[in-house]
Design an enzyme around this catalytic site. Structure first.
Site, PDB file in Angstrom:
ATOM      1  N   ASP A   1      -5.525   3.587 -31.492  1.00  0.00           N
ATOM      2  CA  ASP A   1      -6.085   2.912 -30.518  1.00  0.00           C
ATOM      3  C   ASP A   1      -5.175   1.645 -29.756  1.00  0.00           C
ATOM      4  O   ASP A   1      -4.910   1.223 -28.646  1.00  0.00           O
ATOM      5  CB  ASP A   1      -7.722   2.713 -30.113  1.00  0.00           C
ATOM      6  CG  ASP A   1      -8.701   3.296 -30.080  1.00  0.00           C
ATOM      7  OD1 ASP A   1      -7.394   4.945 -30.273  1.00  0.00           O
ATOM      8  OD2 ASP A   1      -9.963   3.397 -30.153  1.00  0.00           O
TER       9      ASP A   1
ATOM     10  N   ASP B   1      15.063   3.565  16.411  1.00  0.00           N
ATOM     11  CA  ASP B   1      15.233   4.658  15.155  1.00  0.00           C
ATOM     12  C   ASP B   1      14.243   4.910  14.172  1.00  0.00           C
ATOM     13  O   ASP B   1      14.213   6.219  13.491  1.00  0.00           O
ATOM     14  CB  ASP B   1      16.284   3.911  13.886  1.00  0.00           C
ATOM     15  CG  ASP B   1      16.354   4.626  12.917  1.00  0.00           C
ATOM     16  OD1 ASP B   1      17.428   5.279  12.983  1.00  0.00           O
ATOM     17  OD2 ASP B   1      16.283   4.901  11.819  1.00  0.00           O
TER      18      ASP B   1
ATOM     19  N   GLY C   1      16.566   8.002  10.630  1.00  0.00           N
ATOM     20  CA  GLY C   1      16.403   8.312  11.920  1.00  0.00           C
ATOM     21  C   GLY C   1      17.444   8.510  12.618  1.00  0.00           C
ATOM     22  O   GLY C   1      17.631  10.036  12.702  1.00  0.00           O
ATOM     23  N   LEU C   2      18.381   7.686  12.511  1.00  0.00           N
ATOM     24  CA  LEU C   2      19.817   9.193  13.647  1.00  0.00           C
ATOM     25  C   LEU C   2      20.412   9.896  12.200  1.00  0.00           C
ATOM     26  O   LEU C   2      20.931  11.285  12.901  1.00  0.00           O
ATOM     27  CB  LEU C   2      20.664   8.122  13.494  1.00  0.00           C
ATOM     28  CG  LEU C   2      21.877   7.629  13.972  1.00  0.00           C
ATOM     29  CD1 LEU C   2      21.463   7.928  15.777  1.00  0.00           C
ATOM     30  CD2 LEU C   2      22.939   6.591  14.202  1.00  0.00           C
TER      31      LEU C   2
END
Lengths: 425, 503
Positions: free
Chosen positions: B36, B274, B409-410
């Site tokens: 453990d 954007d 985005g672009l």
């Protein structure tokens, strides 16, 4: 390297420091991480708790497979309170698993701490399930529990079960016991073939179809030092073990090959001849690391039972100085050939009391401490270089071509410390 | 019995360890079998902690079961006290020790140690990690916190941050700064970096800030009842939630709400052109209840995504998450079964997953980008840099983190225009990633309905659709065809479906 039966000037006669206290080691379930890769037609079903499942995924470190070939049947309140018949529950889970995963040829029921404490009889379950699912799927059982096994002993328990179930076979043959990464295994088979041993059997078998048997004319050699139970099982089956240093580094590999060759009446000169090129490569590769390791003081904490043969490699082939060599268990027959190659000096310790052992580490301030993952970063933070031991279990380190890599695993933490020009606070 | 492959939560004693490891001057003696101790590496490796967790394990073995494991526990507890000299000692049992019923609490009490002994009941076969952490903090607070005079100046405690928490380290800094701006001092942060002596000072605060309900709610409830300290219900993750939090705190503290937004960039980044391409991105949200609720709100209201599915793995949060799902008009998924989550994601084929490290793996397999929003997390989710989730900087971090896995985005427009260009081809993937992600289409294809057949020409036309929307186009077209009982999809069907789903 010459193998002396018992030299008076080695660690083979050294007194062993036996300790009992907190053990900072994994349990045997951890072996499932590499065993399931070695046996692609198998599934390992742990009968255990959420802790077992959590251990497996934490030890695996990364989840590579969406649905791996291991899982945990988690015991619930109803199983413990006797409201559900655990044997029936196992049958149901296995039925469900095998109907979904029709590619499973070998199913291992793996015992855990809770299943053993509640005395759940998995051998009975395996027998019953075998009657239903064999030969399509063979069902085995072994224990990977922490109360019975540490770390690599999980593989030992698994291979011992497999060895126990092998059919009787009186053929004159060689079995090599111990799971190895494929690349290393292929190199080993090529080496053995080069000295004239091409019909070699492997344990564990890669698939259920690789039928091997065992009997009085079977010779068994080991490539892992932690196979104590497997050793005892093959002895019981009448097979004859071959003892040798483990095949780490140039010297270890050559000694191992010669021991096997000797048993099969092959002239050591043959071994020398066919291994000339790889020996030179191994020597060259280790030499490149030796400058980092020679004279360095190394402390090995108990972890995988690889410690004794690795300590031999470190001292004999890398020139390191050993302070303490800890091992969870000392299996005399298997490790004696390596122990007798270690010059007297280091403490040989069996078992663990981690706090006392850490006191010794701090007092000795070794140049390198080989230890488990739970201890590595805390020791680094105290200014002590560490090598995490689990990498030694997961990486290809056996035989000639890996000798340089093995030395590199120990040398890299030291090189890294030398490179870093900003101190960690 | 229940088969588990991967688990979101560990057992309850790991939750207790998350509390113990976060604290200082406290030691935890855990009755547990050998093995453990694996839990130590969660902290030393995943979180890169430079100290061992303050946990001593009895590590009993089979041979001890025959003799006396209780003696073993007693000796381990005494040795731990002698060696570590803690201000308080916690004792408990892991799953196996629970079965042998040695009563760690009673045994430790009988030692007569000069420090408080806090016994933990951690039902391993019923509950999980978050419960363990929550219960442990409750027991520590119950044992140590006492009513006392309030600070002269208005102050509060921060409750809930633990070791191994998702960005807890940095959230503390951010929330502390938020409160400071309003003139509210932080009395104690717990359990993170708190000592038992700090816990004893809890009562000096005027109210509590519940940062993580998963690990701090029981303690806050107890403090409310016994120390008359109200606590905050809003978790300040996201711009809207941070504003709500400031209002709630102002009311509790009797001060004017004040929020310095000069560093807040999410709203403008989201509004800038954007980000237009983020509009309606279909996201699936999964994790712990608190982070899922926060992420869903941000996704919809602050990023302009469409939440197509959500759920949580901790059953304790099932109720609020079901209510949230109703609000979002989606089916909630309350499960800790990784395979169920994977099946739901494959079925919904979202364009992005907001999840845990489990979902990151699902995403890798299905070729769907994923941003991590919740524990359980891996080593890469403990960054060296300041990277909170809460407050103003948290919102900025979330914007960056969520946008990162996507094509920019672009770039998305360029991909439309230069589809045939080798540099912009479909398999190239986002330019800021070393390896192109597998197109999401693979996922959709693998799980696509088998009863609709794509005609060759339509299949070719579909390939002209950029990869990051191709999965959606395929799904929509198939759904459109299925709705109309069409067995075959032609180019015609493809464009009819496009018109049908046009927004």
């Amino acid at each position: 390297m010459t193998i002396q039966p018992k030299s008076l000037s080695s660690c083979a006669q050294a007194p062993v420091l036996k300790e009992r206290g907190q053990h900072e080691v994994f349990c045997g379930l951890t072996a499932i991480i590499w065993l399931h890769r070695k046996m692609p037609d198998s599934f390992f079903l742990v009968i255990g708790s959420r802790t077992c499942a959590h251990l497996l995924q934490s030890a695996a470190g990364v989840m590579i497979f969406a649905e791996p070939r291991f899982g945990t049947a988690i015991l619930e309140e109803t199983d413990l309170a006797g409201m559900a018949d655990a044997q029936q529950e196992i049958d149901r889970e296995v039925e469900r698993l095998l109907s979904r995963r029709t590619d499973i040829r070998r199913l291992f029921l793996v015992g855990s701490c809770p299943s053993e404490v509640i005395k759940l009889d998995l051998s009975k379950a395996a027998e019953r399930l075998n009657a239903i699912h064999a030969p399509q799927t063979q069902v085995f059982n072994f224990s990977g529990s922490g109360i019975e096994t540490t770390f690599t002993q999980g593989e030992d328990a698994c291979l011992s079960t497999l060895a126990d179930g092998l059919p009787q076979d009186n053929a004159h043959q060689l079995i090599i016991a111990g799971a190895l990464p494929d690349v290393v295994q292929d190199q080993m088979l090529d080496l053995l073939s080069a000295i004239g041993l091409s019909d070699v059997k492997l344990l564990p078998q890669r698939t259920a179809q690789d039928n091997i048997g065992i009997g009085p004319n079977t010779h068994v050699t080991f490539v892992q030092p932690f196979l104590g139970d497997t050793h005892d099982t093959v002895l019981r089956r009448g097979a004859k073990p071959i003892y040798a240093p483990f095949p780490f580094g140039e010297l270890g590999t050559t000694a191992w090959l010669k021991a096997v060759a000797g048993r099969f009446g092959i002239d050591p000169a043959v071994v020398d001849r066919v291994t000339e090129a790889p020996r030179a490569r191994a020597r060259k590769a280790v030499a490149a690391m030796r400058e980092d390791l020679a004279g360095k003081r190394v402390f090995l904490m108990p972890d995988s039972q690889l410690e004794i043969p690795l300590a031999r490699f470190l001292s004999r082939e890398c020139g390191a100085e050993l302070i303490e060599v800890g091992t969870p268990f000392l299996h005399r027959s298997l490790t004696e050939p390596d122990l007798s190659e270690i010059a007297p000096g280091p403490v040989i310790a069996e078992g663990q009391d981690v706090e006392k052992q850490l006191d010794r580490v701090r007092a000795a301030r070794p140049d390198l401490t080989v230890c488990g993952l739970g201890l590595a970063n805390p020791l680094e933070a105290e200014g002590l270089a560490t090598k995490w031991a689990i990498e030694l279990v997961f990486s290809p380190i056996h035989f000639y071509e890996q000798a340089g890599d093995l030395a590199g695993l120990f040398a890299r933490p030291l090189r890294r410390r030398a490179l870093l020009k900003v101190a960690a606070e | 019995m229940k088969l588990a492959v991967w688990t979101y939560e560990g057992p309850p004693h790991v939750g207790a360890m998350r509390v113990a490891t976060a604290m200082k001057g406290l030691h935890f003696v855990l009755h547990a079998p050998q093995g453990d101790t694996y839990a130590d590496l969660l902290f030393t490796m995943i979180e890169r902690r430079n100290h061992r967790p303050p946990v001593s394990y009895t590590t009993f073995q089979a041979r001890d079961l025959g003799s006396d494991t209780a003696v073993l526990f007693r000796d381990a507890a005494q040795a731990a006290y002698d060696r570590f000299q803690p201000q308080a000692l916690m004792v408990g049992a892991s799953c196996t020790a629970e079965l042998i019923q040695d009563d760690p609490g009673g045994l430790a009490e009988a030692l007569g140690l000069p420090v408080p002994v806090i016994p933990l009941e951690l039902p391993s076969y019923q509950r999980k990690e978050n419960f363990g952490a929550d219960e442990t903090l409750l027991q520590i607070v119950r044992a140590l916190a006492r009513p006392m005079a309030r600070t002269a100046h208005v102050s509060c405690n921060l409750v809930g941050p633990t070791a191994l928490g998702f960005r807890h380290r940095d959230d503390i800094t951010e929330v502390t700064a938020l409160l400071e701006e309003m003139g509210i001092a932080v009395n104690v942060v717990a359990p993170y970096d708190a000592t038992p002596a700090d816990i004893a000072r809890f009562g000096a605060a005027h109210f509590n800030v519940l940062m993580y309900p998963e690990t701090g709610e029981s303690a806050c409830r107890w403090l409310e009842r016994n120390l008359d300290q109200p606590y905050t219900k809003t978790v300040p993750i996201g711009v809207g939630a941070t504003r709500d939090f400031v209002d709630e705190v102002a009311q509790l503290a009797g001060v004017a709400p004040r929020l310095d937004t000069s560093r807040l960039r999410l709203p403008w980044y989201s509004a800038s052109v954007d980000s237009t391409y983020l509009t309606g991105k279909r996201v699936f949200v999964f994790g712990d209840g608190t982070h899922v609720a926060a992420a869903a709100r941000i996704a919809r209201d602050e990023m302009g995504f469409q939440v197509v599915g959500l759920g949580c793995y901790n059953r304790e949060m099932a109720r609020p998450i079901r209510a949230l799902a109703r609000d979002f008009g989606v089916d909630p998924l309350i499960t800790d079964d990784y395979l169920e989550v994977e099946a739901r994601i494959a079925d919904l084929a979202p364009e992005m997953i907001l999840g845990t490290q489990m979902e990151r793996h699902i995403g890798k397999r299905l070729g769907i980008p994923c941003a991590v929003i919740s524990a359980p997390v891996h080593v890469q989710d403990f960054p060296a840099r300041y990277s909170p989730q809460m407050g103003i900087e948290g919102a900025n971090v979330i914007f960056d983190t969520w946008v990162h896995p996507l094509v920019m985005g672009l770039e998305e427009h360029l991909l439309h225009m230069f589809r045939e260009d080798p540099e912009f081809n479909d398999d190239a993937g986002p330019s800021h990633h070393a390896h192109g992600a597998r197109p999401p289409e693979a996922a959709a294809q693998a799980n696509g309905s088998a009863n609709v057949i794509w005609m060759d020409e339509a299949e070719r036309e579909l390939r002209k659709v950029p990869f990051f929307v191709r999965g959606k186009a395929r799904r929509n077209t198939e759904a459109f065809a299925a709705e109309r009982g069409q067995a075959e999809i032609s180019v015609e069907t493809l464009y009819e479906a496009k018109a049908h789903y046009a927004r």
